[in-house]
Enzyme design. Structure first.
Site, PDB file in Angstrom:
ATOM      1  N   ASN A   1      39.069 -40.483  22.887  1.00 16.20           N
ATOM      2  CA  ASN A   1      39.614 -41.604  24.230  1.00 16.20           C
ATOM      3  C   ASN A   1      39.565 -42.208  24.363  1.00 16.20           C
ATOM      4  O   ASN A   1      38.978 -42.759  24.267  1.00 16.20           O
ATOM      5  CB  ASN A   1      38.726 -40.499  25.506  1.00 16.20           C
ATOM      6  CG  ASN A   1      39.007 -41.333  27.002  1.00 16.20           C
ATOM      7  OD1 ASN A   1      39.204 -41.785  27.204  1.00 16.20           O
ATOM      8  ND2 ASN A   1      38.675 -39.836  28.229  1.00 16.20           N
TER       9      ASN A   1
ATOM     10  N   HIS B   1      38.483 -47.070  27.513  1.00 13.90           N
ATOM     11  CA  HIS B   1      37.609 -47.579  27.560  1.00 13.90           C
ATOM     12  C   HIS B   1      37.895 -49.291  26.725  1.00 13.90           C
ATOM     13  O   HIS B   1      36.861 -50.246  27.112  1.00 13.90           O
ATOM     14  CB  HIS B   1      35.886 -47.494  26.733  1.00 13.90           C
ATOM     15  CG  HIS B   1      35.324 -46.783  27.736  1.00 13.90           C
ATOM     16  ND1 HIS B   1      34.513 -46.931  28.668  1.00 13.90           N
ATOM     17  CD2 HIS B   1      34.892 -45.153  27.332  1.00 13.90           C
ATOM     18  CE1 HIS B   1      34.129 -45.493  29.340  1.00 13.90           C
ATOM     19  NE2 HIS B   1      34.232 -44.906  28.306  1.00 13.90           N
TER      20      HIS B   1
ATOM     21  N   HIS C   1      42.566 -41.430  30.363  1.00 14.94           N
ATOM     22  CA  HIS C   1      42.627 -40.620  32.296  1.00 14.94           C
ATOM     23  C   HIS C   1      42.936 -41.726  33.182  1.00 14.94           C
ATOM     24  O   HIS C   1      42.727 -42.558  32.844  1.00 14.94           O
ATOM     25  CB  HIS C   1      40.599 -40.324  32.800  1.00 14.94           C
ATOM     26  CG  HIS C   1      40.590 -39.700  33.776  1.00 14.94           C
ATOM     27  ND1 HIS C   1      39.304 -39.573  33.639  1.00 14.94           N
ATOM     28  CD2 HIS C   1      41.247 -39.494  34.828  1.00 14.94           C
ATOM     29  CE1 HIS C   1      39.613 -38.892  35.723  1.00 14.94           C
ATOM     30  NE2 HIS C   1      40.895 -39.045  36.128  1.00 14.94           N
TER      31      HIS C   1
ATOM     32  N   ARG D   1      42.708 -42.536  36.457  1.00 14.67           N
ATOM     33  CA  ARG D   1      41.970 -42.132  37.786  1.00 14.67           C
ATOM     34  C   ARG D   1      43.098 -42.345  39.037  1.00 14.67           C
ATOM     35  O   ARG D   1      44.100 -43.086  38.593  1.00 14.67           O
ATOM     36  CB  ARG D   1      40.842 -42.970  37.336  1.00 14.67           C
ATOM     37  CG  ARG D   1      40.551 -41.944  36.503  1.00 14.67           C
ATOM     38  CD  ARG D   1      39.146 -43.173  36.513  1.00 14.67           C
ATOM     39  NE  ARG D   1      38.071 -42.910  38.101  1.00 14.67           N
ATOM     40  CZ  ARG D   1      37.136 -42.047  37.749  1.00 14.67           C
ATOM     41  NH1 ARG D   1      36.631 -41.154  36.622  1.00 14.67           N
ATOM     42  NH2 ARG D   1      36.597 -41.395  39.071  1.00 14.67           N
TER      43      ARG D   1
ATOM     44  N   ARG E   1      41.408 -47.661  37.708  1.00 17.92           N
ATOM     45  CA  ARG E   1      40.121 -48.615  37.727  1.00 17.92           C
ATOM     46  C   ARG E   1      40.859 -49.235  35.467  1.00 17.92           C
ATOM     47  O   ARG E   1      40.375 -50.370  35.312  1.00 17.92           O
ATOM     48  CB  ARG E   1      38.679 -47.923  37.864  1.00 17.92           C
ATOM     49  CG  ARG E   1      38.646 -47.197  36.228  1.00 17.92           C
ATOM     50  CD  ARG E   1      37.420 -46.784  37.018  1.00 17.92           C
ATOM     51  NE  ARG E   1      36.671 -46.269  37.575  1.00 17.92           N
ATOM     52  CZ  ARG E   1      36.050 -45.577  38.316  1.00 17.92           C
ATOM     53  NH1 ARG E   1      34.907 -45.077  37.086  1.00 17.92           N
ATOM     54  NH2 ARG E   1      35.593 -45.161  39.492  1.00 17.92           N
TER      55      ARG E   1
ATOM     56  N   GLU F   1      44.024 -36.372  30.594  1.00 24.00           N
ATOM     57  CA  GLU F   1      42.880 -36.513  31.671  1.00 24.00           C
ATOM     58  C   GLU F   1      43.685 -36.272  33.252  1.00 24.00           C
ATOM     59  O   GLU F   1      43.825 -37.938  33.094  1.00 24.00           O
ATOM     60  CB  GLU F   1      41.919 -37.183  31.273  1.00 24.00           C
ATOM     61  CG  GLU F   1      40.965 -36.060  30.732  1.00 24.00           C
ATOM     62  CD  GLU F   1      39.829 -36.803  30.958  1.00 24.00           C
ATOM     63  OE1 GLU F   1      39.393 -37.338  31.149  1.00 24.00           O
ATOM     64  OE2 GLU F   1      38.868 -36.815  29.085  1.00 24.00           O
TER      65      GLU F   1
ATOM     66  N   THR G   1      33.174 -39.450  35.150  1.00 23.80           N
ATOM     67  CA  THR G   1      33.096 -38.046  35.041  1.00 23.80           C
ATOM     68  C   THR G   1      32.336 -37.598  35.071  1.00 23.80           C
ATOM     69  O   THR G   1      31.824 -37.130  34.310  1.00 23.80           O
ATOM     70  CB  THR G   1      34.545 -37.422  34.587  1.00 23.80           C
ATOM     71  OG1 THR G   1      35.278 -37.484  34.283  1.00 23.80           O
ATOM     72  CG2 THR G   1      34.851 -35.712  35.436  1.00 23.80           C
TER      73      THR G   1
ATOM     74  N   GLU H   1      37.590 -27.249  27.863  1.00 19.79           N
ATOM     75  CA  GLU H   1      36.694 -27.943  28.090  1.00 19.79           C
ATOM     76  C   GLU H   1      35.049 -27.628  28.539  1.00 19.79           C
ATOM     77  O   GLU H   1      35.451 -27.981  29.809  1.00 19.79           O
ATOM     78  CB  GLU H   1      37.133 -29.130  27.882  1.00 19.79           C
ATOM     79  CG  GLU H   1      36.242 -30.549  26.982  1.00 19.79           C
ATOM     80  CD  GLU H   1      36.800 -32.022  27.071  1.00 19.79           C
ATOM     81  OE1 GLU H   1      38.324 -31.979  27.323  1.00 19.79           O
ATOM     82  OE2 GLU H   1      36.393 -33.163  27.141  1.00 19.79           O
TER      83      GLU H   1
ATOM     84  N   HIS I   1      32.436 -35.289  26.182  1.00 23.55           N
ATOM     85  CA  HIS I   1      31.653 -36.029  27.887  1.00 23.55           C
ATOM     86  C   HIS I   1      29.747 -36.003  26.653  1.00 23.55           C
ATOM     87  O   HIS I   1      29.413 -34.914  26.573  1.00 23.55           O
ATOM     88  CB  HIS I   1      31.278 -35.490  28.758  1.00 23.55           C
ATOM     89  CG  HIS I   1      31.200 -36.167  29.440  1.00 23.55           C
ATOM     90  ND1 HIS I   1      30.425 -37.272  29.498  1.00 23.55           N
ATOM     91  CD2 HIS I   1      32.231 -37.449  30.507  1.00 23.55           C
ATOM     92  CE1 HIS I   1      30.614 -37.832  30.927  1.00 23.55           C
ATOM     93  NE2 HIS I   1      31.949 -38.422  31.250  1.00 23.55           N
TER      94      HIS I   1
HETATM   95  N1  PXP Z   1      36.061 -35.111  27.972  1.00 24.86           N
HETATM   96  C1  PXP Z   1      36.196 -35.673  29.041  1.00 24.86           C
HETATM   97  C2  PXP Z   1      37.343 -34.275  30.655  1.00 24.86           C
HETATM   98  C3  PXP Z   1      36.057 -36.593  29.982  1.00 24.86           C
HETATM   99  O1  PXP Z   1      37.232 -36.982  31.226  1.00 24.86           O
HETATM  100  C4  PXP Z   1      35.815 -37.427  29.223  1.00 24.86           C
HETATM  101  C5  PXP Z   1      35.410 -38.949  30.018  1.00 24.86           C
HETATM  102  O2  PXP Z   1      36.295 -39.471  30.250  1.00 24.86           O
HETATM  103  C6  PXP Z   1      35.136 -37.355  28.540  1.00 24.86           C
HETATM  104  C7  PXP Z   1      35.714 -36.139  27.508  1.00 24.86           C
HETATM  105  C8  PXP Z   1      34.959 -38.139  26.836  1.00 24.86           C
HETATM  106  O3  PXP Z   1      33.328 -38.694  27.543  1.00 24.86           O
HETATM  107  P1  PXP Z   1      32.708 -39.433  26.700  1.00 24.86           P
HETATM  108  O4  PXP Z   1      33.254 -41.141  26.923  1.00 24.86           O
HETATM  109  O5  PXP Z   1      31.573 -39.875  27.035  1.00 24.86           O
HETATM  110  O6  PXP Z   1      32.524 -40.007  24.896  1.00 24.86           O
END
Ligand code: PXP
Length: 237
Positions: free
Chosen positions: A7, A10, A43, A45, A49, A70, A101, A151, A191
């Site tokens: 992901n 960030h 994602h 959003r 953001r 996402e 999330t 997921e 997550h």
């Molecule tokens: N899976 C989903 C559905 C998420 O919403 C997120 C956070 O954006 C992640 C995985 C990844 O989570 P993390 O950034 O804590 O690794």
């Protein structure tokens, strides 16, 4: 062996801190692919953001592995996804003020709305996954609204303090994976997974893909993105 989806939200968060163009999440995505990840996750959003509409367009064009968007079931976001046509859409709940999330989708409580969003996305050839808590009722509801990918939310496992609490959360995930597999679904998880807690989840038989963001991008600050992705891939292996 489970696959790794990275992901890149960030990276965009850091860019937004100055409102400029660096660092670019698309360049980050390409670096993650070069280091061996299996898909790219971002994602979009509702408050934009971090990832924005332009990023999503560019990611769809640039990603060579698989692009997993996402998103919430907000009609505006569904419309954008139908235009962009990512390889996969992962539906997540979204609250404006949350830092990230916070829980899985309540499929049981929103069946009709979720089913409609699933149909609209599938209609454009997009694979659809639902992000849900490790709860049998939610998995059955996911199947009922017509998805074959889920997921499992690993957030509670990641946050659990102490062996016993973590063991309990792990058991829930293990059972949820079995349940999804027994229904013929593709089961992913994610997550809060990091370099210390990922092993146990990666060892659950049948987990198709782990989606990880924050820990990889955090480590990349010190080690570089290439090494951060390679190290996570090695741990999952
Ligand atoms: N899976 C989903 C559905 C998420 O919403 C997120 C956070 O954006 C992640 C995985 C990844 O989570 P993390 O950034 O804590 O690794």
């Amino acid at each position: 062996m489970s696959e790794l989806g990275v992901n890149v939200d960030h990276v965009a968060t850091l860019r937004q801190a100055r409102g400029g163009v660096e660092p670019d999440p698309v360049i980050a995505a390409l670096a993650c692919e070069e280091a061996g990840c299996d898909s790219i996750v971002a994602h979009l959003r509702e408050d934009r953001r971090h990832i924005n509409d332009e990023d999503v367009k560019k990611l769809k064009q640039a990603v060579k592995t698989r692009f997993n968007l996402e998103m919430s079931i907000n009609p505006d976001i569904v419309r954008i996804a139908r235009n962009i046509r990512p390889h996969q859409a992962t539906l997540v709940p979204e609250r404006r003020r949350e830092l990230t999330t916070e829980g899985g989708l309540s499929v049981t409580g929103n069946k009709a709305k979720i089913k409609r969003a699933v149909e609209l996305l599938k209609d454009k050839g997009i694979d659809v996954s639902l992000f849900i808590d490790p709860d049998r009722r939610e998995i059955l509801a996911a199947k009922a609204v017509g998805v074959s990918i889920i997921e499992i939310h690993t957030g509670a496992y990641s946050l659990a303090k102490g062996r016993e609490a973590r063991g309990r959360e792990y058991e829930k995930i293990r059972k949820a994976v079995d349940c999804g597999l027994s229904l013929g679904m593709l089961v992913n998880a994610g997550h809060g997974l990091d370099y210390l807690n990922v092993n146990r989840i990666a060892n659950i038989k049948g987990v198709n893909e782990l989606n990880i963001g924050h820990s990889i991008i955090s480590r990349a600050v010190f080690s570089g993105l290439h090494k951060a992705v390679k190290d996570m891939k090695a741990l999952i292996k």
